[in-house]
Scaffold this motif. Structure first.
Motif, PDB file in Angstrom:
ATOM      1  N   LEU A  40       8.784  10.250 -14.852  1.00 22.93           N
ATOM      2  CA  LEU A  40       8.445   8.901 -15.272  1.00 22.93           C
ATOM      3  C   LEU A  40       7.218   8.977 -16.163  1.00 22.93           C
ATOM      4  CD1 LEU A  40       8.757   7.235 -11.753  1.00 22.93           C
ATOM      5  CD2 LEU A  40      10.429   7.054 -13.600  1.00 22.93           C
ATOM      6  N   GLY A  41       7.114   8.019 -17.082  1.00 24.68           N
ATOM      7  CA  GLY A  41       5.937   7.935 -17.935  1.00 24.68           C
ATOM      8  C   GLY A  41       5.082   6.758 -17.517  1.00 24.68           C
ATOM      9  N   LEU A  42       3.929   7.034 -16.942  1.00 22.93           N
ATOM     10  CA  LEU A  42       3.025   5.967 -16.513  1.00 22.93           C
ATOM     11  C   LEU A  42       2.217   5.465 -17.701  1.00 22.93           C
ATOM     12  CD1 LEU A  42       1.699   7.311 -13.095  1.00 22.93           C
ATOM     13  CD2 LEU A  42       2.682   5.037 -13.475  1.00 22.93           C
ATOM     14  N   SER A  43       2.229   4.145 -17.885  1.00 22.91           N
ATOM     15  CA  SER A  43       1.411   3.533 -18.929  1.00 22.91           C
ATOM     16  C   SER A  43       0.510   2.484 -18.295  1.00 22.91           C
ATOM     17  CB  SER A  43       2.303   2.929 -20.021  1.00 22.91           C
ATOM     18  OG  SER A  43       3.135   1.922 -19.496  1.00 22.91           O
ATOM     19  N   ALA A  44      -0.126   1.663 -19.117  1.00 24.18           N
ATOM     20  CA  ALA A  44      -1.217   0.807 -18.636  1.00 24.18           C
ATOM     21  C   ALA A  44      -0.807  -0.092 -17.474  1.00 24.18           C
ATOM     22  CB  ALA A  44      -1.740  -0.043 -19.801  1.00 24.18           C
ATOM     23  N   ARG A  45       0.413  -0.630 -17.506  1.00 25.87           N
ATOM     24  CA  ARG A  45       0.822  -1.575 -16.463  1.00 25.87           C
ATOM     25  C   ARG A  45       0.982  -0.882 -15.111  1.00 25.87           C
ATOM     26  NH1 ARG A  45       2.559  -5.964 -19.831  1.00 25.87           N
ATOM     27  NH2 ARG A  45       2.675  -5.128 -21.947  1.00 25.87           N
ATOM     28  N   GLY A  46       1.636   0.278 -15.123  1.00 32.64           N
ATOM     29  CA  GLY A  46       1.783   1.018 -13.882  1.00 32.64           C
ATOM     30  C   GLY A  46       0.463   1.546 -13.363  1.00 32.64           C
ATOM     31  N   ILE A  47      -0.388   1.985 -14.268  1.00 32.55           N
ATOM     32  CA  ILE A  47      -1.706   2.496 -13.882  1.00 32.55           C
ATOM     33  C   ILE A  47      -2.531   1.384 -13.229  1.00 32.55           C
ATOM     34  CG2 ILE A  47      -3.897   3.361 -14.808  1.00 32.55           C
ATOM     35  CD1 ILE A  47      -2.154   4.846 -16.936  1.00 32.55           C
ATOM     36  N   ARG A  48      -2.464   0.193 -13.802  1.00 36.37           N
ATOM     37  CA  ARG A  48      -3.206  -0.931 -13.226  1.00 36.37           C
ATOM     38  C   ARG A  48      -2.722  -1.219 -11.809  1.00 36.37           C
ATOM     39  NH1 ARG A  48      -1.812  -6.623 -13.971  1.00 36.37           N
ATOM     40  NH2 ARG A  48      -3.512  -7.939 -13.220  1.00 36.37           N
ATOM     41  N   ALA A  49      -1.421  -1.162 -11.595  1.00 34.30           N
ATOM     42  CA  ALA A  49      -0.884  -1.441 -10.260  1.00 34.30           C
ATOM     43  C   ALA A  49      -1.348  -0.386  -9.257  1.00 34.30           C
ATOM     44  CB  ALA A  49       0.641  -1.485 -10.319  1.00 34.30           C
ATOM     45  N   LEU A  50      -1.338   0.873  -9.655  1.00 30.99           N
ATOM     46  CA  LEU A  50      -1.765   1.942  -8.752  1.00 30.99           C
ATOM     47  C   LEU A  50      -3.268   1.858  -8.475  1.00 30.99           C
ATOM     48  CD1 LEU A  50       0.373   4.834 -10.239  1.00 30.99           C
ATOM     49  CD2 LEU A  50       0.731   3.672  -8.053  1.00 30.99           C
ATOM     50  N   ARG A  51      -4.034   1.479  -9.474  1.00 30.88           N
ATOM     51  CA  ARG A  51      -5.472   1.282  -9.245  1.00 30.88           C
ATOM     52  C   ARG A  51      -5.703   0.164  -8.227  1.00 30.88           C
ATOM     53  NH1 ARG A  51      -7.217   1.536 -14.961  1.00 30.88           N
ATOM     54  NH2 ARG A  51      -8.030   3.623 -15.323  1.00 30.88           N
ATOM     55  N   HIS A  52      -4.891  -0.863  -8.312  1.00 28.13           N
ATOM     56  CA  HIS A  52      -5.079  -2.032  -7.454  1.00 28.13           C
ATOM     57  C   HIS A  52      -4.987  -1.660  -5.972  1.00 28.13           C
ATOM     58  CE1 HIS A  52      -5.040  -6.331  -6.530  1.00 28.13           C
ATOM     59  NE2 HIS A  52      -4.053  -6.093  -5.676  1.00 28.13           N
ATOM     60  N   VAL A  53      -4.163  -0.669  -5.650  1.00 26.32           N
ATOM     61  CA  VAL A  53      -4.022  -0.269  -4.247  1.00 26.32           C
ATOM     62  C   VAL A  53      -4.742   1.052  -3.964  1.00 26.32           C
ATOM     63  CG1 VAL A  53      -1.885  -1.527  -3.873  1.00 26.32           C
ATOM     64  CG2 VAL A  53      -1.772   0.814  -4.742  1.00 26.32           C
ATOM     65  N   GLY A  54      -5.597   1.481  -4.901  1.00 26.56           N
ATOM     66  CA  GLY A  54      -6.438   2.650  -4.649  1.00 26.56           C
ATOM     67  C   GLY A  54      -5.737   3.980  -4.707  1.00 26.56           C
ATOM     68  N   LEU A  55      -4.629   4.084  -5.442  1.00 26.11           N
ATOM     69  CA  LEU A  55      -3.852   5.325  -5.441  1.00 26.11           C
ATOM     70  C   LEU A  55      -3.906   6.098  -6.761  1.00 26.11           C
ATOM     71  CD1 LEU A  55      -0.629   4.263  -3.509  1.00 26.11           C
ATOM     72  CD2 LEU A  55      -2.579   5.587  -2.671  1.00 26.11           C
ATOM     73  N   TRP A  56      -4.532   5.538  -7.781  1.00 22.97           N
ATOM     74  CA  TRP A  56      -4.514   6.217  -9.077  1.00 22.97           C
ATOM     75  C   TRP A  56      -5.227   7.567  -9.018  1.00 22.97           C
ATOM     76  CZ3 TRP A  56      -2.037   7.146 -13.159  1.00 22.97           C
ATOM     77  CH2 TRP A  56      -2.639   7.647 -14.306  1.00 22.97           C
ATOM     78  N   ASN A  57      -6.367   7.615  -8.394  1.00 20.46           N
ATOM     79  CA  ASN A  57      -7.100   8.888  -8.320  1.00 20.46           C
ATOM     80  C   ASN A  57      -6.304   9.960  -7.593  1.00 20.46           C
ATOM     81  OD1 ASN A  57      -9.377   8.064  -9.715  1.00 20.46           O
ATOM     82  ND2 ASN A  57     -10.416   7.316  -7.891  1.00 20.46           N
ATOM     83  N   ALA A  58      -5.526   9.556  -6.591  1.00 20.05           N
ATOM     84  CA  ALA A  58      -4.763  10.524  -5.806  1.00 20.05           C
ATOM     85  C   ALA A  58      -3.691  11.224  -6.633  1.00 20.05           C
ATOM     86  CB  ALA A  58      -4.117   9.830  -4.612  1.00 20.05           C
TER      87      ALA A  58
END
Length: 488
Positions: free
Chosen positions: A87-105
């Motif tokens: 999958l290709g993560l772009s700004a919308r998906g990244i924002r959603a993952l940040r919202h639940v604290g999972l982007w860094n993981a």
């Protein structure tokens, strides 16, 4: 073979923290939840959208039961359905993952894609950055790793339960009662919930049950092309056979290959062909035909995939479908998200990103209507559907751009004009691709803004042409001379 994992001028270890879309120090923390005491939710589908929705509902205090017919992704068995594994993560998906604290993981599971690498027979590969800002990049991630992370996050919340290997065989839209069938034995049982979220994909059983017998709109369009997955392995000595930090595109005559990079140096390639005709999946039946086709259309790929014919024979052909439907919900009992509500072709890379964005919008609507779930569901559809309909159109149009636009001088010139104007006026002029992939601007607003920019370009071109014509006419009529064909 030398390690070609990095593009010229890029650091050996990409620092994601300084880029738009890269990890930041401060994220929402998944532990900030309400006690599990609200109405019980059932989520059908444990893919990225369903799992994110389970996290968000658990944080809102709902006990959540998650059902999926596939194996538990934490067991590492895959989904067994021939789905795209990248999958290709772009700004919308990244924002959603940040919202639940999972982007860094996800940090060490991501490969930055800084642009497209276009491969044409007989020419050197050409790199096209996604935009004028070096931070305008996408991130390639394996679907199973993203799904596993989201399932683990959901399971860590009090009140969230997962049941894999069960198929949704029916939903009572008035009561929220589900009929579940064992994926192996077919044995059925019932499960009760206060409301049901269908995140079970393009051919959603929840959607079919919810709309059965109602005056619902449903439109399904299959593309005349299909797809087949291939793997470009890492180089024998390690590293990648091609520059890794790019989306690789091989445009061909009535054919297309797109490849996403993996952290191990391999690439997951997707071959797109018509289902029938020449070339077409139906006609490429034997090893000799396959090898001849690739040597003629994608000669560079033959050297990158040693077992090309074997992979082609072993992997299934998938279908590409767009689905538009309404309604997305029934009263306060059933709601749809992701492909169940709006499946799109994959050519803008927004299917998963828009599905994750759905979850954020739905969560926001539930927050604004804490005592009225029906109103929340209604607002959610009103906010999302016009934009996902536009995304479907954009995804179809981008198919032509990927297939033909990378070879068209006119489209390439237009792209260069867009980038030049964006470089000169970064806040006033943004290419459509930038607005769709690198911002969370609503899709409809992005298209409206792009159309205004198109009108400006057309007007400027017409004005320039008129000015040149006037100048030529004035130059032709010098002082003291007469127009040809008239009396002095």
């Amino acid at each position: 073979m030398t390690d070609a994992s990095h593009l010229p001028g890029t650091p050996d270890t990409p620092d994601l923290s300084g880029l738009p879309g890269g990890p930041r120090r401060h994220e929402a923390h998944p532990a900030a939840v309400h006690p599990a005491s609200g109405d019980r939710a059932a989520v059908v589908g444990a893919g990225p959208a369903g799992s994110l929705l389970a996290v968000l509902l658990a944080r809102r205090g709902h006990p959540v039961d998650v059902y999926d017919m596939r194996p538990d992704p934490r067991d590492g068995k895959g989904d067994g359905e021939g789905r795209s594994i990248n999958l290709g993560l772009s700004a919308r998906g990244i924002r959603a993952l940040r919202h639940v604290g999972l982007w860094n993981a996800l940090g060490d599971r991501l490969v930055p894609m800084r642009g497209r690498m276009i491969h044409r027979p007989g020419r050197p590969a050409a790199f096209q950055a996604y935009g004028t800002d070096p931070g305008e990049i996408l991130y390639s991630v394996r679907r199973d790793e993203l799904t596993t992370l989201l399932v683990e996050s959901a399971a860590a919340h009090e009140g969230v339960r997962h049941l894999f290997g069960v198929r949704c065989a029916g939903v009572d839209r008035e009561s929220g009662t589900l009929t579940l069938a064992d994926a192996i034995t077919g044995e059925t049982r019932e499960a009760r919930a206060d409301f049901v979220a269908g995140a079970d994909g393009a051919f959603s059983a929840v959607r079919a049950a919810m709309q059965r017998g109602l005056a619902a709109d449903y439109r399904q369009e299959f593309l005349e092309w299909g797809y087949k997955e291939l793997t470009i392995p890492a180089a024998p000595g390690g590293g990648s056979r091609v520059p890794l930090e790019a989306l690789h595109v091989w445009p061909g005559e009535n054919a297309l290959i797109v490849a996403h990079p993996n952290v191990d140096g391999s690439l997951t390639a997707t071959l797109f062909l018509p289902h029938s005709g020449a070339p077409g999946f139906a006609e490429l039946a034997g090893e000799r035909d396959v090898t001849r086709f690739f040597r003629r259309t994608f000669p560079g790929v033959v050297d990158l995939v040693p077992d090309l014919a074997a992979q082609y024979a072993a992997n299934p052909v998938g279908n590409l479908v767009t689905i538009r439907t309404s309604r997305w919900h029934h009263a306060d009992r059933v709601v749809l998200a992701g492909d169940a509500a709006h499946a799109v072709y994959p050519f803008y890379g927004q299917g998963m990103n828009s599905a994750l964005e759905d979850c954020l919008v739905l969560d926001g609507c539930l927050a604004r209507h804490p005592g009225d779930r029906a109103a929340a569901f209604e607002e959610y559809q009103r906010l999302r559907k016009p934009h996902t309909d536009i995304l479907a159109d954009l995804s179809e149009r981008n198919f032509a751009d990927l297939r033909d636009g990378t070879r068209s001088p006119l489209r390439l010139a237009r792209r260069q004009a867009d980038l030049a104007l964006n470089r000169a006026f970064p806040t006033l002029w943004r290419p459509l691709y930038t607005m769709v992939s690198h911002t969370d601007m609503p899709y409809g607003e992005a298209l409206r803004r792009a159309r205004r920019q198109d009108r400006v370009l057309r007007w400027s071109g017409a004005a320039l042409a008129a000015g040149l014509a006037t100048g030529a006419a004035l130059a032709a009529v010098r002082p003291g001379s007469s127009p040809r064909g008239t009396a002095p």
